[in-house]
Enzyme design. Structure first.
Site, short mmCIF file in Angstrom:
data_model
loop_
_atom_site.label_atom_id
_atom_site.label_comp_id
_atom_site.label_asym_id
_atom_site.label_seq_id
_atom_site.Cartn_x
_atom_site.Cartn_y
_atom_site.Cartn_z
N ASP A 152 0.93 -1.27 -0.09
CA ASP A 152 -0.02 -0.12 -0.15
C ASP A 152 0.86 1.21 0.08
O ASP A 152 2.08 1.17 0.06
CB ASP A 152 -0.97 -0.20 1.28
CG ASP A 152 -2.19 0.53 1.02
OD1 ASP A 152 -2.40 1.23 0.33
OD2 ASP A 152 -3.36 0.17 1.61
N ASP A 211 -10.32 3.30 -3.45
CA ASP A 211 -10.86 2.32 -2.98
C ASP A 211 -12.33 2.04 -3.54
O ASP A 211 -13.00 3.12 -3.50
CB ASP A 211 -11.00 2.43 -1.35
CG ASP A 211 -9.64 1.90 -0.62
OD1 ASP A 211 -8.58 1.96 -1.50
OD2 ASP A 211 -9.75 2.02 0.59
#
Ligand code: GLA
Length: 409
Positions: A152, A211
């Site tokens: 990430d 997301d």
């Protein structure tokens, strides 16, 4: 001995020494889009080893493993602290048996274990990140028997002080390669730095957007951060198909199939991800999965579209405000066609292949539909649905998607 001869001997001797493995991502992984499960979309930080074990069992019992969902991926919040030597340890309360034992459990069931880390100082949930510990963390993951790493982009600095994404992802790629265990490397920097242009050298898939969230068409803001519904993410894939292929995939994020309110929406989401050649990472509760959701996720014809060996991402062929027709060329001169109804009322659409011949502008070797004839099969049901010799009238329920596989006559 003349100089030239000595140099020649030296060259010959050097040729016998194996060259140091040059920095690269692991080859021959993710030749088709990876399939599996990830904890984040349904559970967020509420994870522990029991949940992961039970999910592994449920992947087997539901038939999902046999349909191809082999990666069991633990997302954020598994981490505890680093030990005195700097080695990352799992949260001792949530993962008391350790990651090696969990990897063994998962492997014994014919599955693979994935894990999550971050290129910054901390993960998005505030756990220790891998910045400055890349080689140590890669070694630890390899020793545990990890097969997949999602990496990430939180806490990587801001403005001029932000880490360079190419440097950051290349460092972890090289660390994984040096650790020696083949691990799929999933790049998660949310599409901020056009990863499709460089991530193919770094990893096996790269997120193209922020997301996903379990809605059909919405954008939810959380401060500087937004999450996107299925259609919003779909629309952000425009122009990216040329970058995807075996070993390197655009990743429109883990699936919300099973988490969306209606069956039609869940079907559409799954069909569209297959048309996009997207990684199929289920993000629902597999332990309590409903049979109708398992049936969507294990539909063999839709999975076959996703996993097609040519690995060519699909494209929008016809676009109206309500109906969008997607097309994807497949191996053996086949095609897949998906008729998406974006609207809230049932719509009828007539596919007239003679009037609108279909061709792939990027890959012109494919037969133009309209000049050649095909037999159609409804991919949801497996039922024969005529040929391209006559126009096909399709009625699609609100927010649903009809899918056809076209095989040359
Ligand atoms: C980011 C990622 C998500 C998830 C969370 C975990 O938001 O994009 O997919 O991994 O972090 O904190």
């Amino acid at each position: 001995m003349g100089k030239a001869t000595a140099a020649g001997l030296l060259t010959a001797a050097l040729a016998l020494v194996p060259a140091p493995a040059s920095a690269q991502k692991f080859p021959d992984l993710a030749l088709a889009p990876p399939m599996g499960w990830n904890s984040w979309n349904h559970y967020g930080c509420e994870i522990d080893e029991t949940l992961v074990r039970r999910t592994a069992d449920a992947l087997v019992a539901s038939g999902m493993r046999d349909a191809g969902y082999v990666y069991v991926n633990i997302d954020d919040c598994w981490q505890g602290e680093r030990d005195a030597d700097g080695f990352l340890q799992p949260d001792p309360e949530r993962f008391p048996s350790g990651l090696k034992a969990l990897a063994d459990y998962v492997h014994e069931r014919g599955l693979k274990l994935g894990i999550y880390s971050d290129a910054g100082t901390k993960t998005c949930a505030g756990r220790p990140g891998s910045q400055g510990h890349e080689y140590q963390d890669a070694l630890q993951f390899a020793r545990w028997g990890i097969d997949y790493l999602k990496y990430d982009w939180c806490n990587t600095g801001t403005g001029a002080a932000q880490r360079n994404p190419r440097e950051a992802y290349a460092t972890m790629r090289d660390a994984l390669f040096a650790a020696g265990r083949p691990i799929i490397f999933s790049i998660c920097e949310w599409g901020d730095n056009r990863p499709w242009e460089w991530a193919g050298e770094m990893g096996h898939l790269w997120r193209t957007t922020g997301d996903i969230v379990n809605c059909w068409n919405c954008e939810l803001g959380h401060g500087i951060w937004s999450s996107f519904g299925v259609l919003n993410i779909l629309d952000k894939q425009a122009g990216l198909r040329r970058y995807a292929g075996p070993g390197g995939w655009n990743d429109p994020d883990m699936m919300e199939v099973g988490n969306l309110p209606t069956l039609a929406e869940n079907r559409s989401h799954f069909a569209l991800w297959a048309m996009l050649a997207a990684p199929l990472i289920a993000g629902t509760d597999v332990i309590g999965i409903k049979p109708e959701i398992a049936a969507i996720l294990t539909n063999p014809r839709i999975i076959e579209i996703d996993q097609d060996p040519l690995g060519l991402q699909g494209f929008t062929w016809i676009r109206t405000p309500e109906i969008e027709v997607w097309a994807r060329p497949l191996a053996d001169d086949k095609w897949a066609i998906a008729v998406l109804n974006r609207s809230d009322t049932a719509r009828r659409h007539v596919l007239d292949f003679a009037a609108h011949p279909l061709a792939d502008d990027l890959n012109q070797k494919f037969a133009r539909i309209g000049e050649r004839h095909f037999r159609l099969t409804d991919a949801w049901t497996g039922v024969a649905s005529g040929t391209t010799r006559a126009p096909l009238s399709v009625t699609v329920a609100p927010r649903d998607t009809a899918v056809f596989v076209l095989v040359p006559e």
